[in-house]
Structure formats: C-alpha cells, structure tokens
Write a protein that holds these residues in place. Structure first.
Motif, PDB file in Angstrom:
ATOM      1  N   MET A  94       0.851  -1.186   0.000  1.00  0.00           N
ATOM      2  CA  MET A  94       0.000   0.000   0.000  1.00  0.00           C
ATOM      3  C   MET A  94       0.889   1.239   0.000  1.00  0.00           C
ATOM      4  SD  MET A  94      -2.891   1.234   2.774  1.00  0.00           S
ATOM      5  CE  MET A  94      -4.209   0.183   2.161  1.00  0.00           C
ATOM      6  N   SER A  95       0.792   2.039  -1.035  1.00  0.00           N
ATOM      7  CA  SER A  95       1.624   3.239  -1.132  1.00  0.00           C
ATOM      8  C   SER A  95       1.253   4.231  -0.036  1.00  0.00           C
ATOM      9  CB  SER A  95       1.436   3.905  -2.497  1.00  0.00           C
ATOM     10  OG  SER A  95       0.137   4.474  -2.592  1.00  0.00           O
ATOM     11  N   PRO A  96       2.166   5.128   0.313  1.00  0.00           N
ATOM     12  CA  PRO A  96       1.825   6.157   1.294  1.00  0.00           C
ATOM     13  C   PRO A  96       0.589   6.964   0.897  1.00  0.00           C
ATOM     14  CG  PRO A  96       4.192   6.081   1.009  1.00  0.00           C
ATOM     15  CD  PRO A  96       3.606   5.160  -0.031  1.00  0.00           C
ATOM     16  N   ALA A  97       0.491   7.324  -0.383  1.00  0.00           N
ATOM     17  CA  ALA A  97      -0.647   8.128  -0.837  1.00  0.00           C
ATOM     18  C   ALA A  97      -1.964   7.373  -0.666  1.00  0.00           C
ATOM     19  CB  ALA A  97      -0.453   8.524  -2.296  1.00  0.00           C
ATOM     20  N   ARG A  98      -1.956   6.081  -1.010  1.00  0.00           N
ATOM     21  CA  ARG A  98      -3.181   5.284  -0.874  1.00  0.00           C
ATOM     22  C   ARG A  98      -3.547   5.106   0.590  1.00  0.00           C
ATOM     23  NH1 ARG A  98      -3.542  -1.049  -1.828  1.00  0.00           N
ATOM     24  NH2 ARG A  98      -5.759  -1.383  -1.443  1.00  0.00           N
ATOM     25  N   MET A  99      -2.553   4.856   1.443  1.00  0.00           N
ATOM     26  CA  MET A  99      -2.827   4.702   2.865  1.00  0.00           C
ATOM     27  C   MET A  99      -3.454   5.965   3.442  1.00  0.00           C
ATOM     28  SD  MET A  99      -0.205   4.027   6.058  1.00  0.00           S
ATOM     29  CE  MET A  99       0.242   5.779   6.075  1.00  0.00           C
ATOM     30  N   GLU A 100      -2.903   7.108   3.083  1.00  0.00           N
ATOM     31  CA  GLU A 100      -3.436   8.369   3.608  1.00  0.00           C
ATOM     32  C   GLU A 100      -4.847   8.631   3.109  1.00  0.00           C
ATOM     33  OE1 GLU A 100      -0.784  11.737   3.333  1.00  0.00           O
ATOM     34  OE2 GLU A 100       0.963  10.436   3.554  1.00  0.00           O
ATOM     35  N   ALA A 101      -5.123   8.244   1.857  1.00  0.00           N
ATOM     36  CA  ALA A 101      -6.461   8.444   1.303  1.00  0.00           C
ATOM     37  C   ALA A 101      -7.493   7.592   2.019  1.00  0.00           C
ATOM     38  CB  ALA A 101      -6.456   8.128  -0.197  1.00  0.00           C
ATOM     39  N   ILE A 102      -7.112   6.379   2.386  1.00  0.00           N
ATOM     40  CA  ILE A 102      -8.047   5.442   3.009  1.00  0.00           C
ATOM     41  C   ILE A 102      -8.119   5.607   4.525  1.00  0.00           C
ATOM     42  CG2 ILE A 102      -8.494   2.984   3.440  1.00  0.00           C
ATOM     43  CD1 ILE A 102      -7.253   2.427   0.685  1.00  0.00           C
ATOM     44  N   HIS A 103      -6.960   5.734   5.156  1.00  0.00           N
ATOM     45  CA  HIS A 103      -6.911   5.754   6.626  1.00  0.00           C
ATOM     46  C   HIS A 103      -6.597   7.119   7.222  1.00  0.00           C
ATOM     47  CE1 HIS A 103      -7.190   1.389   6.669  1.00  0.00           C
ATOM     48  NE2 HIS A 103      -6.145   1.295   5.880  1.00  0.00           N
ATOM     49  N   GLY A 104      -6.266   8.074   6.384  1.00  0.00           N
ATOM     50  CA  GLY A 104      -5.839   9.367   6.891  1.00  0.00           C
ATOM     51  C   GLY A 104      -4.380   9.328   7.331  1.00  0.00           C
ATOM     52  N   LYS A 105      -3.893  10.425   7.853  1.00  0.00           N
ATOM     53  CA  LYS A 105      -2.523  10.485   8.357  1.00  0.00           C
ATOM     54  C   LYS A 105      -2.513   9.882   9.765  1.00  0.00           C
ATOM     55  CE  LYS A 105      -1.223  14.434   5.502  1.00  0.00           C
ATOM     56  NZ  LYS A 105      -0.696  15.818   5.439  1.00  0.00           N
ATOM     57  N   LEU A 106      -2.312   8.595   9.806  1.00  0.00           N
ATOM     58  CA  LEU A 106      -2.459   7.846  11.053  1.00  0.00           C
ATOM     59  C   LEU A 106      -1.567   8.376  12.166  1.00  0.00           C
ATOM     60  CD1 LEU A 106      -2.634   4.280   9.465  1.00  0.00           C
ATOM     61  CD2 LEU A 106      -4.492   5.411  10.717  1.00  0.00           C
ATOM     62  N   TRP A 107      -0.407   8.897  11.805  1.00  0.00           N
ATOM     63  CA  TRP A 107       0.532   9.378  12.824  1.00  0.00           C
ATOM     64  C   TRP A 107       0.065  10.673  13.489  1.00  0.00           C
ATOM     65  CZ3 TRP A 107       1.293   9.503   7.584  1.00  0.00           C
ATOM     66  CH2 TRP A 107       1.418  10.760   6.987  1.00  0.00           C
ATOM     67  N   GLU A 108      -0.956  11.332  12.907  1.00  0.00           N
ATOM     68  CA  GLU A 108      -1.459  12.577  13.478  1.00  0.00           C
ATOM     69  C   GLU A 108      -2.625  12.354  14.436  1.00  0.00           C
ATOM     70  OE1 GLU A 108      -2.480  15.214  10.304  1.00  0.00           O
ATOM     71  OE2 GLU A 108      -0.382  15.799   9.915  1.00  0.00           O
ATOM     72  N   GLN A 109      -3.076  11.104  14.568  1.00  0.00           N
ATOM     73  CA  GLN A 109      -4.304  10.836  15.324  1.00  0.00           C
ATOM     74  C   GLN A 109      -4.076  10.725  16.828  1.00  0.00           C
ATOM     75  OE1 GLN A 109      -6.701   7.737  13.501  1.00  0.00           O
ATOM     76  NE2 GLN A 109      -6.124   8.408  11.445  1.00  0.00           N
ATOM     77  N   ASN A 110      -2.797  10.753  17.250  1.00  0.00           N
ATOM     78  CA  ASN A 110      -2.470  10.736  18.673  1.00  0.00           C
ATOM     79  C   ASN A 110      -3.182   9.609  19.413  1.00  0.00           C
ATOM     80  OD1 ASN A 110      -0.802  12.055  20.553  1.00  0.00           O
ATOM     81  ND2 ASN A 110      -2.563  13.015  21.533  1.00  0.00           N
ATOM     82  N   ASP A 111      -3.186   8.458  18.765  1.00  0.00           N
ATOM     83  CA  ASP A 111      -3.926   7.318  19.278  1.00  0.00           C
ATOM     84  C   ASP A 111      -3.094   6.066  19.044  1.00  0.00           C
ATOM     85  OD1 ASP A 111      -6.647   5.996  20.014  1.00  0.00           O
ATOM     86  OD2 ASP A 111      -6.091   5.027  18.124  1.00  0.00           O
ATOM     87  N   VAL A 112      -2.897   5.259  20.088  1.00  0.00           N
ATOM     88  CA  VAL A 112      -2.038   4.081  19.976  1.00  0.00           C
ATOM     89  C   VAL A 112      -2.579   3.103  18.940  1.00  0.00           C
ATOM     90  CG1 VAL A 112      -1.152   2.058  21.191  1.00  0.00           C
ATOM     91  CG2 VAL A 112      -1.118   4.284  22.311  1.00  0.00           C
ATOM     92  N   GLU A 113      -3.891   2.954  18.859  1.00  0.00           N
ATOM     93  CA  GLU A 113      -4.466   2.040  17.874  1.00  0.00           C
ATOM     94  C   GLU A 113      -4.140   2.491  16.449  1.00  0.00           C
ATOM     95  OE1 GLU A 113      -8.806   0.171  16.523  1.00  0.00           O
ATOM     96  OE2 GLU A 113      -8.602   1.220  18.440  1.00  0.00           O
ATOM     97  N   ALA A 114      -4.180   3.797  16.219  1.00  0.00           N
ATOM     98  CA  ALA A 114      -3.826   4.323  14.896  1.00  0.00           C
ATOM     99  C   ALA A 114      -2.348   4.096  14.605  1.00  0.00           C
ATOM    100  CB  ALA A 114      -4.150   5.812  14.819  1.00  0.00           C
ATOM    101  N   PHE A 115      -1.509   4.286  15.632  1.00  0.00           N
ATOM    102  CA  PHE A 115      -0.069   4.026  15.463  1.00  0.00           C
ATOM    103  C   PHE A 115       0.175   2.546  15.139  1.00  0.00           C
ATOM    104  CE2 PHE A 115       1.505   7.710  18.379  1.00  0.00           C
ATOM    105  CZ  PHE A 115       1.060   8.621  17.429  1.00  0.00           C
ATOM    106  N   ASN A 116      -0.566   1.669  15.816  1.00  0.00           N
ATOM    107  CA  ASN A 116      -0.408   0.241  15.567  1.00  0.00           C
ATOM    108  C   ASN A 116      -0.811  -0.128  14.143  1.00  0.00           C
ATOM    109  OD1 ASN A 116       0.517  -0.250  18.162  1.00  0.00           O
ATOM    110  ND2 ASN A 116      -1.483  -0.856  18.961  1.00  0.00           N
TER     111      ASN A 116
END
Length: 246
Positions: A94-116
């Motif tokens: 999954m490319s970075p662009a596709r991941m961000e489109a589907i899941h958003g910028k996970l590292w900005e969510q300040n949430d351990v589940e998103a980081f995982n």
C-alpha cells in the motif's frame, strides 16, 4: 538447530562471549537462513560492520516505510556502497498516498491504535513477508537492553514467531557503541548532529530533550516504545489488523 533448544542454556553459554563471537556462533548455528535487519538509524553502521565482517553476504533486510527523512536514504546509499551490503529492501504493497487516502494520516491521530495500524501496514507486514521470502530461520538484530522495557527482558537468543532472534550487542551501552564507531572509523546518521539519539520516520521522530526519561520518548510521541517489528505477533497488537488493511 533444533527448535527444542534450551534457550536458557544457550544464553548462559553466550554470556562471556564478545559481540563478534556471538555473530560467529550464529553463523555456525544457522549456516542457512540467517539474515539481519537494519533501520539505517543513528548507529546502524555498528551492527552492519560487526556482522558483515563475519558473514559478508548475509541478506540485510531494510523496511522502507516511504516516510524516512531524505538524510536516511542518502545515509543508506552511502553505507550500502561502503560495506558492499547484500541489501534487501521491503515496502508495504500500500503506497503512502493510498494509505493516507483510506486511513488518513495515522501518525497525526495521537492514538495508539492508529499508530499500531500504521506500524502494521508500513513495517510489520513487509517484515513478515521478508522473513517468509528469504526463508529466514534466524535473525540478527541490534537491540540493546537499555532501549525499552521489552528489550530489558531479552536474552542473546530469543524466539519470535518461527524465527530465532540473536542480539550480539544486547548488553552494550551508548559508550560501547560510540567506541566501536570510532575504532572502525564508521559514520553515524547525520541527524545525530541535530540532537537525535534515534530516528525513524520524519513525522514521528524528534531530537532528545532535557525532560525525556528515555531515548524512546523521542519516537511515537512517547505513547509506545516498540513499532512491532521486535515483538511477538500477540504483543504487536497487529492481530486485529488483517490483510484487509492493505
């Protein structure tokens, strides 16, 4: 090596050996299926030099998340050429662009589940694929006991999933690492001069600050110490993140 090996006995026998001798032991114990990993982080030159002087053609697995600093990519290129690494680069399907489109910028969510979820997509899945494709039986890694709570519990040899993990510099401290770099005229990551003691993705790493209790406080906003690569699958919190995430 038999999977029924007595890890406690093996670890006891390795206690008095030097890091180089531990690598020699690994090469003899696993004449086939021995790999190593690198992050091309601050002090990665130590393990790369230490291991390749014993096993020059060992497959060196690098998980490229697609979010590393430009300096990391240049550092990796230079070090790979200098040490003539047998480099195996793995990335998420999954490319970075596709991941961000589907899941958003996970590292900005300040949430351990998103980081995982981020770690599973960008790091854990590519590593699992590398281990399978390279038919890895054992994996040399530069973990040190002083880095995280989990790493304090490790021995020189451990079992993670189907592979054995070998940690030649497990008991080294920062001074030991520095002395090795100087003794062998090895480079460190350019971010060291910017105050970084560890560096990963550009969005989730920062320099060490006076109030930090551990170097891992500078990663993942201090919310988690491990990215999942060096944890058993049940502990990596990736079990719920199946292939539908990719």
């Amino acid at each position: 090596m038999s999977e029924m090996m007595d890890l406690e006995q093996i670890n006891q026998s390795l206690t008095e050996l030097s890091a180089v001798d531990v690598v020699h032991w690994a090469a003899e114990a696993f004449p086939e299926g021995l790999i190593m990993t690198t992050s091309f982080g601050i002090q990665s030159a130590v393990m790369l030099h230490l291991v390749t002087r014993v096993v020059p053609d060992i497959p060196v697995v690098w998980i490229d998340t697609g979010y590393l600093p430009e300096e990391t990519y240049r550092f990796a290129e230079d070090l790979s050429d200098r040490l003539e690494l047998n480099l195996k680069v793995y990335q998420s399907p999954m490319s970075p662009a596709r991941m961000e489109a589907i899941h958003g910028k996970l590292w900005e969510q300040n949430d351990v589940e998103a980081f995982n979820r981020y770690d599973y997509i960008r790091k854990v899945e590519p590593m699992q694929r590398a281990l399978k494709e390279l038919k890895a039986k054992a994996w040399l890694a530069g973990l040190r006991q002083g880095q995280t709570d989990h790493r304090k519990t490790l021995g020189y040899v451990a079992k993670q999933g189907e592979q054995f993990k070998i940690h030649p510099i497990l008991t080294w401290n920062a001074k030991d690492v520095y002395k090795y770099l100087i003794a062998h005229d090895l480079p460190y990551h350019p971010y060291f001069d910017k105050g970084y003691v560890t560096v990963g993705d550009w969005h989730s790493s920062r320099p060490m600050m006076a109030g930090d209790e551990s170097e891992r406080d500078t990663r993942f906003r201090g919310l988690k110490q491990e990215c999942g690569l060096h944890l058993p699958a049940t502990s990596a919190e990736a079990q719920s993140l199946d292939s539908s995430s990719l």
